[in-house]
Design an enzyme around this catalytic site. Structure first.
Site: not given
Ligand code: AP5
Ligand code: MG
Length: 216
Positions: A165, A13, A88, A127, A154
């Site tokens: 997660r 994402k 979410r 990552r 991270r």
């Molecule tokens: P990346 O693009 O970083 O993936 P992502 O989908 O953004 O993954 P996140 O880990 O950021 O998602 P998340 O939903 O767990 O975390 P968030 O920050 O939202 O890609 C991942 C890796 O793969 C990278 O190394 C990239 O280079 C690689 N990659 C990408 N595309 C690729 C491809 N095509 N091929 C190969 N490699 C590839 O949330 C974090 C925390 O915040 C949550 O756990 C929760 O505690 C809290 N939180 C956030 N929002 C809420 C909410 N709405 N409600 C409650 N808690 C929340």
């Molecule tokens: Mg992300």
């Protein structure tokens, strides 16, 4: 253009949101990035959120809805935005429907990046992220291409948090997809393949074109 990126942790994402932000010139609203900025600034919210993120759990709906309500009211969101990491839970999705109606907006597309669990685990464990601008990079990258900062892991990409997660995503976030499928808004994209190939499909979906995989 209002876009919603949906997918599991590690589905890409953030990676695709960076591309969309540059392409359309609209802000990327990533609730995870916002929470990590609060933690880095050691605010009251950051202190509350830190142990929740570190354990791979979810911050309460009430807090998250408040954060998004405030952010969507800012002037840079008027031309459009890319939402990443929210909603979410089903209550968050319902609250976002109300908020969008209040603002007179609607989503043009919900883009679902579908990636199998084994691939998610592989990506998350390797990552690297920029502590300054939060851009994410694959394993082996030396420094941030945007600001040359040294990259770090991270806290929630450590093995103890990755499984929880994915489990909470399967339990609480998968039902959110049905919420948008009912409205006919979802473009499902196979998130495996090169980042460039996925970007091509994401852009096609954002522009309302039928998503097709390129044949070699
Ligand atoms: P990346 O693009 O970083 O993936 P992502 O989908 O953004 O993954 P996140 O880990 O950021 O998602 P998340 O939903 O767990 O975390 P968030 O920050 O939202 O890609 C991942 C890796 O793969 C990278 O190394 C990239 O280079 C690689 N990659 C990408 N595309 C690729 C491809 N095509 N091929 C190969 N490699 C590839 O949330 C974090 C925390 O915040 C949550 O756990 C929760 O505690 C809290 N939180 C956030 N929002 C809420 C909410 N709405 N409600 C409650 N808690 C929340
Ligand atoms: Mg992300």
């Amino acid at each position: 253009m209002n876009l919603l990126l949906y997918g599991a942790p590690g589905s890409g994402k953030g990676t695709q949101a960076n591309m969309l932000r540059s392409h359309f010139g609209i802000p990327h609203i990533a609730t995870g990035d916002m929470l990590r900025a609060e933690i880095a600034a050691d605010t009251e919210l950051g202190r509350q959120a830190q142990p929740i993120l570190a354990a791979g759990k979810y911050v309460s709906d009430e807090i998250m809805i408040g954060i998004v309500r405030h952010r969507l009211g800012e002037p840079d969101c008027v031309p459009g935005f890319i939402m990443d990491g929210f909603p979410r839970t089903v209550p968050q999705a319902e609250a976002l429907d109300d908020l969008m109606a209040e603002l007179g907006k609607r989503f043009d597309r919900v883009i679902y990046l579908k990636v199998p669990v084994e691939e998610l685990l592989r990506r998350l464990s390797g990552r690297l992220v920029c502590p300054t601008c939060q851009r994410t990079y694959p394993p082996g990258t030396a420094s941030c291409q945007a600001d040359a900062s040294s990259l770090v892991q991270r806290e929630d990409d450590r093995p103890a948090a990755v499984r929880p997660r994915i489990e909470i995503y399967l339990e609480k976030t998968v039902p959110v997809l049905d919420h948008y499928r009912i409205g006919g808004l979802v473009s499902e994209i196979d998130g495996r393949g090169t980042i460039e190939e996925i970007s091509r499909q994401v852009l096609a979906a954002a522009n309302g074109r039928v998503v097709k995989k390129q044949t070699a």
